[in-house]
Design an enzyme around this catalytic site. Structure first.
Site, PDB file in Angstrom:
ATOM      1  N   LYS A  71       0.760  -1.400   0.544  1.00 57.52           N
ATOM      2  CA  LYS A  71       0.042  -0.064  -0.103  1.00 57.52           C
ATOM      3  C   LYS A  71       0.863   1.002   0.340  1.00 57.52           C
ATOM      4  CE  LYS A  71      -3.845  -0.320   2.227  1.00 57.52           C
ATOM      5  NZ  LYS A  71      -4.346  -0.332   3.365  1.00 57.52           N
ATOM      6  N   GLU A 131       9.864  -4.958   4.508  1.00 58.85           N
ATOM      7  CA  GLU A 131      10.349  -6.352   3.293  1.00 58.85           C
ATOM      8  C   GLU A 131      10.411  -6.533   1.988  1.00 58.85           C
ATOM      9  OE1 GLU A 131       9.054  -6.854   7.844  1.00 58.85           O
ATOM     10  OE2 GLU A 131       8.388  -6.105   5.986  1.00 58.85           O
ATOM     11  N   GLY A 176      -4.923  -4.589   5.355  1.00 59.93           N
ATOM     12  CA  GLY A 176      -4.086  -5.537   4.670  1.00 59.93           C
ATOM     13  C   GLY A 176      -4.524  -6.896   4.431  1.00 59.93           C
ATOM     14  N   ARG A 177      -5.147  -7.651   5.518  1.00 62.56           N
ATOM     15  CA  ARG A 177      -5.585  -8.868   6.022  1.00 62.56           C
ATOM     16  C   ARG A 177      -7.034  -9.320   5.268  1.00 62.56           C
ATOM     17  NH1 ARG A 177      -4.739  -5.932  10.479  1.00 62.56           N
ATOM     18  NH2 ARG A 177      -6.204  -5.046  12.053  1.00 62.56           N
ATOM     19  N   GLU A 184      -3.622 -10.410  14.806  1.00 65.40           N
ATOM     20  CA  GLU A 184      -3.522  -9.054  14.187  1.00 65.40           C
ATOM     21  C   GLU A 184      -4.531  -7.795  14.309  1.00 65.40           C
ATOM     22  OE1 GLU A 184      -0.635  -7.296  11.497  1.00 65.40           O
ATOM     23  OE2 GLU A 184      -1.845  -6.826   9.445  1.00 65.40           O
ATOM     24  N   HIS A 220       0.321 -35.864  14.854  1.00 68.38           N
ATOM     25  CA  HIS A 220       1.391 -36.471  15.199  1.00 68.38           C
ATOM     26  C   HIS A 220       2.346 -35.859  15.558  1.00 68.38           C
ATOM     27  CE1 HIS A 220       0.416 -41.156  14.070  1.00 68.38           C
ATOM     28  NE2 HIS A 220      -0.562 -40.560  13.106  1.00 68.38           N
ATOM     29  N   LYS A 240       8.808  -2.291  12.964  1.00 71.04           N
ATOM     30  CA  LYS A 240       9.591  -1.935  11.744  1.00 71.04           C
ATOM     31  C   LYS A 240      10.611  -1.537  12.296  1.00 71.04           C
ATOM     32  CE  LYS A 240       5.523  -3.012   9.133  1.00 71.04           C
ATOM     33  NZ  LYS A 240       4.186  -2.578   8.554  1.00 71.04           N
TER      34      LYS A 240
END
Length: 514
Positions: free
Chosen positions: A190, A196, A251-252, A337, A368, A479
């Site tokens: 955005k 990253e 974003g999510r 979040e 397992h 950040k």
């Protein structure tokens, strides 16, 4: 605003939780809800009708129904940032969208789908005139998880790769064996400044330029999904290759927007629109179904009961379909979040727990690995089992075993098992609550419904807890500190203004290694 713990319904629930209720008298048929292609069975929850009635009263007292209308009508539900949250408008028909954004969404969605069509059909070509055979999608958080989940779950007929981690090993692997002349790179950010994403985008640009020797290749091999067109243009991506994402889509919640470009390339326009339609089906159900028949609301209320009244501070997502392997990771971000907040909407500290820790895995592998703790550990928890009735393949015996394990594990969590007299270590306590969500099949529409179901669950819980699910200020602190540490790790820099542990680790990392 009255704090939830001061409400009559909250105190009623606390009293019910304090009672011994092991002799629940429930009709399993009354503890299941359905909508087209999706069944929710909560007969293994530690609830009875008295508890359900009190939970529904809590929803009424906290104003959930009015809040739902506010969400769909475009009210400023993101109170800390003073904006609407209009991800639902992205999947609604034009006439059901808030008027202020209806035409804008229509135009830009058509533009994104046209890009996807041209890439799929080979009309949009690279610098040497070759059509694209691979897309590398660079983004992080919701800008990666949603698109990757959908592409992994539904497949498609295009090679799509995803890169999010700033680890150089991940970047090398994402671009391994690719032909730069046939590779399209999508950068989803955005701000076009996410550390990253921008670091990986710079690597991708260098990778492309070194192998093509063409300074103009970036303009033909990159697409940006961003609100910062100027920064994308400075990077080398022309404005006509920038698709928008607006500040009213978090974003999510962004896979429904142009961030979903890799979905549209993989599935085609029909598949992408079916995904939107499925989500809109759940939106319509969420907005119109009575509270007691409302799947997202009931899922949210069961979560409130387990988290706030039964001390279930963790919640496991147990997915019995390998196509949904990263669904627990997607839901982890969506829930934690959104609801990992300790301050309420009015700025006061929350006096109750908000989101539980969300975790889980792909079953039957998890059986397992961590199920031993579920069955015989000491922690309180709850779980969602997610399965698909039609496997989409013809290995009937394997699918029968998969479903048998799913149902059997849910039964074991609730019922447990006594130990033989001489073997107390074999006892399984049981009494762990779970909900089973069953899709009749996994396709575009039903996956859209499932994801929207959880989005709305999170929203309902946020209303009851009195928190804002659409901001994420805690993410920003790490950040900011990382940028300072990055500078300190430089050859001629010093670890000033840092705590002693961080400064020591920086010094260690800067020492020559044999």
């Amino acid at each position: 605003m009255t704090a939830p713990e001061d409400l009559q319904s909250w105190n009623r629930l606390a009293a019910l939780a304090a009672q011994e209720r092991d002799d629940r008298k429930v009709d399993p048929a009354s503890m299941r809800l359905t909508t087209d292609g999706l069944l929710m069975d909560f007969s293994r929850q530690r609830v009875d009708q008295d508890i359900i009635d009190a939970l529904l009263a809590l929803a009424r007292e906290t104003g959930v129904e009015a809040a739902i209308e506010n969400l769909f009508e475009g009210a400023l539900v993101n109170v800390s940032e003073r904006r609407a949250a209009l991800h639902t408008a992205m999947r609604a028909p034009h006439e059901e969208r808030p008027e202020a954004v209806a035409d804008l969404i229509e135009a830009e969605q058509a533009r994104m789908l046209d890009v996807a069509r041209r890439v799929r059909e080979g009309d949009w070509r690279g610098a040497t005139g070759k059509p694209f055979s691979t897309v590398v999608h660079i983004g992080i958080g919701g800008s990666r998880l949603g698109p990757e989940l959908v592409v992994n779950a539904l497949g498609g007929d295009f090679d799509i790769r995803f890169l999010s981690n700033v680890d150089g090993n991940a970047a090398i692997l994402a671009f391994a064996d690719l032909d730069p002349n046939e590779t399209l790179i999508v950068v989803a950010s955005k701000s076009f400044g996410t550390l990253e994403t921008l670091t990986n985008a710079r690597f991708a640009r260098s990778w492309l330029l070194e192998r093509t020797g063409d300074a103009n290749a970036v303009a033909q091999h990159f697409v940006a999904v961003t609100a910062n067109v100027e920064a994308a243009r400075d990077f080398g991506i022309p404005a006509d290759r920038c698709l928008p994402i607006w500040d009213w889509i978090g974003g999510r919640y962004s896979l429904w927007s142009a961030v979903g470009l890799p979905i549209a390339i993989a599935l085609g326009e029909t598949g992408f629109c079916e995904l939107l339609d499925g989500a809109h089906d759940m939106d319509r159900h969420f907005r119109t179904a009575p509270p007691a028949q409302n799947l997202p609301l009931m899922l949210a209320l069961l979560g409130i009961w387990n988290n706030n009244f039964l001390d279930g501070s963790t919640h496991a997502m147990l997915v019995y379909d390998s196509r949904l392997a990263i669904l627990p990771q997607f839901l982890q971000q969506l829930e934690m979040e959104s609801s990992g907040k300790s301050v309420t909407n009015d700025g006061s500290p929350s006096r109750i727990d908000t989101a539980p820790v969300i975790w889980g895995g792909e079953e039957t592998d998890g059986q397992h690995a961590f199920h031993q703790l579920l069955h015989q550990g000491t922690r309180a928890f709850s779980a969602d089992f997610i399965a698909v009735a039609d496997p989409g393949h013809d290995l009937a015996d394997q699918h029968r075993w998969l479903l048998a394990n799913c149902l059997g594990q849910g039964e074991a969590l609730l019922a447990g098992a006594p130990s033989p007299a001489d073997a107390p270590h074999q006892a399984v306590a049981g009494n762990h609550p779970s909900t089973t969500l069953l899709l009749d099949r996994l396709d575009d529409r039903r996956l859209g419904m499932l994801l929207a179901l959880y989005e709305h669950k999170v929203f309902c819980q946020s209303v009851i807890w009195g928190i804002n699910p659409f901001d994420q200020w805690g993410v920003e602190l790490g950040k900011q500190l990382a940028r300072r540490v990055y500078d300190a790790l430089g050859e001629d820099s010093e670890a000033d203004d840092m705590d002693a542990a961080t400064a020591s680790l920086v010094d260690t990392l800067k020492k020559p290694r044999p």
